[in-house]
Design a protein around this motif. Structure first.
Motif, mmCIF file in Angstrom:
data_model
loop_
_atom_site.group_PDB
_atom_site.id
_atom_site.type_symbol
_atom_site.label_atom_id
_atom_site.label_comp_id
_atom_site.label_asym_id
_atom_site.label_seq_id
_atom_site.Cartn_x
_atom_site.Cartn_y
_atom_site.Cartn_z
ATOM 1 N N GLU A 71 -14.303 43.140 42.691
ATOM 2 C CA GLU A 71 -13.413 44.076 42.382
ATOM 3 C C GLU A 71 -13.873 45.620 42.920
ATOM 4 O OE1 GLU A 71 -10.387 46.258 40.934
ATOM 5 O OE2 GLU A 71 -10.478 44.078 40.850
ATOM 6 N N ILE A 72 -15.088 45.766 42.850
ATOM 7 C CA ILE A 72 -15.819 46.899 43.614
ATOM 8 C C ILE A 72 -15.443 47.175 44.962
ATOM 9 C CG2 ILE A 72 -17.941 47.976 44.056
ATOM 10 C CD1 ILE A 72 -17.358 48.460 41.073
ATOM 11 N N VAL A 73 -15.806 45.783 45.674
ATOM 12 C CA VAL A 73 -15.245 45.839 47.028
ATOM 13 C C VAL A 73 -13.964 46.051 47.545
ATOM 14 C CG1 VAL A 73 -15.187 44.478 49.261
ATOM 15 C CG2 VAL A 73 -17.248 44.304 47.737
ATOM 16 N N ARG A 74 -12.964 45.411 46.594
ATOM 17 C CA ARG A 74 -11.533 45.767 46.729
ATOM 18 C C ARG A 74 -11.256 47.489 46.440
ATOM 19 N NH1 ARG A 74 -10.883 40.946 44.200
ATOM 20 N NH2 ARG A 74 -10.696 41.768 42.164
ATOM 21 N N THR A 75 -11.872 47.979 45.473
ATOM 22 C CA THR A 75 -11.817 49.516 45.427
ATOM 23 C C THR A 75 -12.157 50.078 46.464
ATOM 24 O OG1 THR A 75 -11.968 49.256 42.821
ATOM 25 C CG2 THR A 75 -12.569 51.292 43.645
ATOM 26 N N LEU A 76 -13.148 49.672 46.947
ATOM 27 C CA LEU A 76 -13.915 50.569 48.166
ATOM 28 C C LEU A 76 -13.296 50.279 49.360
ATOM 29 C CD1 LEU A 76 -17.487 49.878 47.375
ATOM 30 C CD2 LEU A 76 -16.589 51.833 47.159
ATOM 31 N N GLU A 77 -12.679 49.243 49.584
ATOM 32 C CA GLU A 77 -11.664 49.093 50.668
ATOM 33 C C GLU A 77 -10.521 49.745 50.731
ATOM 34 O OE1 GLU A 77 -9.897 45.605 53.414
ATOM 35 O OE2 GLU A 77 -9.872 45.049 51.339
ATOM 36 N N ALA A 78 -10.057 49.887 49.437
ATOM 37 C CA ALA A 78 -8.471 50.771 49.089
ATOM 38 C C ALA A 78 -8.949 52.409 49.567
ATOM 39 C CB ALA A 78 -8.125 50.633 47.816
ATOM 40 N N ARG A 79 -10.309 52.480 49.435
ATOM 41 C CA ARG A 79 -10.550 53.998 49.500
ATOM 42 C C ARG A 79 -11.175 54.052 51.203
ATOM 43 N NH1 ARG A 79 -13.769 55.815 43.913
ATOM 44 N NH2 ARG A 79 -12.265 57.727 44.289
ATOM 45 N N GLY A 80 -11.346 53.285 51.836
ATOM 46 C CA GLY A 80 -11.561 53.462 53.315
ATOM 47 C C GLY A 80 -13.156 53.309 53.455
ATOM 48 N N ALA A 81 -13.919 52.903 52.575
ATOM 49 C CA ALA A 81 -15.322 53.024 52.520
ATOM 50 C C ALA A 81 -15.791 51.847 53.754
ATOM 51 C CB ALA A 81 -15.828 52.358 51.355
ATOM 52 N N PHE A 82 -14.933 51.101 54.221
ATOM 53 C CA PHE A 82 -15.571 50.323 55.314
ATOM 54 C C PHE A 82 -15.146 50.800 56.637
ATOM 55 C CE2 PHE A 82 -15.309 47.753 51.511
ATOM 56 C CZ PHE A 82 -16.504 47.373 51.276
ATOM 57 N N ALA A 83 -14.517 51.973 56.846
ATOM 58 C CA ALA A 83 -14.292 52.634 57.871
ATOM 59 C C ALA A 83 -15.282 53.686 58.405
ATOM 60 C CB ALA A 83 -12.934 53.350 57.783
ATOM 61 N N VAL A 84 -16.405 53.643 57.511
ATOM 62 C CA VAL A 84 -17.459 54.514 57.588
ATOM 63 C C VAL A 84 -18.428 53.711 58.296
ATOM 64 C CG1 VAL A 84 -19.320 55.734 56.456
ATOM 65 C CG2 VAL A 84 -16.850 55.644 55.430
ATOM 66 N N ARG A 85 -19.024 54.272 59.405
ATOM 67 C CA ARG A 85 -20.206 53.700 60.131
ATOM 68 C C ARG A 85 -21.482 53.217 59.059
ATOM 69 N NH1 ARG A 85 -23.163 55.736 65.397
ATOM 70 N NH2 ARG A 85 -24.621 54.039 65.494
ATOM 71 N N HIS A 86 -21.847 52.125 59.146
ATOM 72 C CA HIS A 86 -22.564 51.416 58.012
ATOM 73 C C HIS A 86 -22.031 51.213 56.927
ATOM 74 C CE1 HIS A 86 -25.404 51.724 61.445
ATOM 75 N NE2 HIS A 86 -25.460 52.812 61.566
ATOM 76 N N GLY A 87 -20.924 51.481 56.648
ATOM 77 C CA GLY A 87 -20.223 51.180 55.409
ATOM 78 C C GLY A 87 -20.573 49.864 54.575
ATOM 79 N N VAL A 88 -20.513 48.869 55.705
ATOM 80 C CA VAL A 88 -20.640 47.495 54.941
ATOM 81 C C VAL A 88 -22.135 47.351 54.554
ATOM 82 C CG1 VAL A 88 -20.804 45.011 55.392
ATOM 83 C CG2 VAL A 88 -18.984 46.424 56.135
ATOM 84 N N GLU A 89 -23.040 47.789 55.299
ATOM 85 C CA GLU A 89 -24.609 47.859 55.126
ATOM 86 C C GLU A 89 -24.901 48.691 53.672
ATOM 87 O OE1 GLU A 89 -23.276 48.363 57.949
ATOM 88 O OE2 GLU A 89 -24.282 47.040 59.228
ATOM 89 N N THR A 90 -24.058 49.549 53.494
ATOM 90 C CA THR A 90 -24.427 50.696 52.326
ATOM 91 C C THR A 90 -23.963 49.814 51.076
ATOM 92 O OG1 THR A 90 -24.293 52.464 54.110
ATOM 93 C CG2 THR A 90 -23.830 52.846 51.544
ATOM 94 N N VAL A 91 -22.822 49.367 51.291
ATOM 95 C CA VAL A 91 -22.131 48.815 50.058
ATOM 96 C C VAL A 91 -23.080 47.420 49.505
ATOM 97 C CG1 VAL A 91 -20.079 47.605 49.243
ATOM 98 C CG2 VAL A 91 -19.979 49.635 50.435
ATOM 99 N N ALA A 92 -23.333 46.685 50.669
ATOM 100 C CA ALA A 92 -24.055 45.526 50.398
ATOM 101 C C ALA A 92 -25.543 45.717 49.797
ATOM 102 C CB ALA A 92 -24.242 44.822 51.886
ATOM 103 N N GLY A 93 -26.091 46.903 50.224
ATOM 104 C CA GLY A 93 -27.296 47.276 49.504
ATOM 105 C C GLY A 93 -27.182 47.849 48.059
ATOM 106 N N ALA A 94 -26.099 48.464 47.815
ATOM 107 C CA ALA A 94 -25.847 49.170 46.476
ATOM 108 C C ALA A 94 -25.558 47.713 45.521
ATOM 109 C CB ALA A 94 -24.571 49.847 46.531
ATOM 110 N N LEU A 95 -24.787 46.922 46.187
ATOM 111 C CA LEU A 95 -24.072 45.513 45.346
ATOM 112 C C LEU A 95 -25.432 44.596 45.179
ATOM 113 C CD1 LEU A 95 -20.621 45.102 46.341
ATOM 114 C CD2 LEU A 95 -21.548 46.238 44.352
ATOM 115 N N GLY A 96 -26.465 44.746 46.095
ATOM 116 C CA GLY A 96 -27.499 43.574 46.173
ATOM 117 C C GLY A 96 -27.184 42.298 46.551
ATOM 118 N N VAL A 97 -26.274 42.481 47.624
ATOM 119 C CA VAL A 97 -25.914 41.452 48.417
ATOM 120 C C VAL A 97 -25.884 41.443 49.737
ATOM 121 C CG1 VAL A 97 -24.240 40.655 46.663
ATOM 122 C CG2 VAL A 97 -23.568 41.962 48.405
ATOM 123 N N SER A 98 -25.680 40.522 50.567
ATOM 124 C CA SER A 98 -25.804 40.516 52.029
ATOM 125 C C SER A 98 -24.469 41.038 52.664
ATOM 126 C CB SER A 98 -26.026 39.046 52.711
ATOM 127 O OG SER A 98 -24.946 38.237 52.575
#
Length: 94
Positions: A53-80
C-alpha cells in the motif's frame, strides 16, 4: 536572482519572478517521514500488505520518477529493489 534550476515566470513578456522548487529527492524523504509518522512505527516493520500500500501511495505521488527513488524506498521499507519492482509490476497487472 534565478538559478539554473529555478522556474522563471513572466507577465506580459517581462520576467517578474523566479520560483525555486524543492529538490524531489528531499521531498521523497519528507514523504517517507510523513508516512512513517502516519503508521506510528518504522516502515520496515510493516507487513507485506502495508508495504504494498505504501508503494502504491508513493507511485501515485511520483516517487519513482526521482533518481534513486526505488533504492530510497526499498531502504525505508527494509526490502530489496527487486521487491519494489515486483510490487510495482503487480499493480500494473491489475
Amino acid at each position: 536572482e534565478a538559478g539554473p534550476d529555478d522556474v522563471v515566470l513572466a507577465w506580459e513578456g517581462a520576467e517578474v519572478v523566479a520560483v525555486r522548487l524543492p529538490q524531489l529527492a528531499e521531498s521523497l524523504d519528507h514523504i517517507l517521514t510523513a508516512l512513517e509518522r502516519r503508521e506510528g512505527r518504522p516502515l520496515a516493520e510493516l507487513d507485506r500488505k502495508a508495504k504494498q500500500e505504501i508503494v502504491r501511495t508513493l507511485e501515485a505521488r511520483g516517487a519513482f520518477a526521482v533518481r534513486h527513488g526505488v533504492e530510497t524506498v526499498a531502504g525505508a521499507l527494509g526490502v530489496s529493489r527487486f521487491t519494489i519492482y515486483n510490487y510495482l509490476n503487480r499493480e500494473k497487472g491489475r
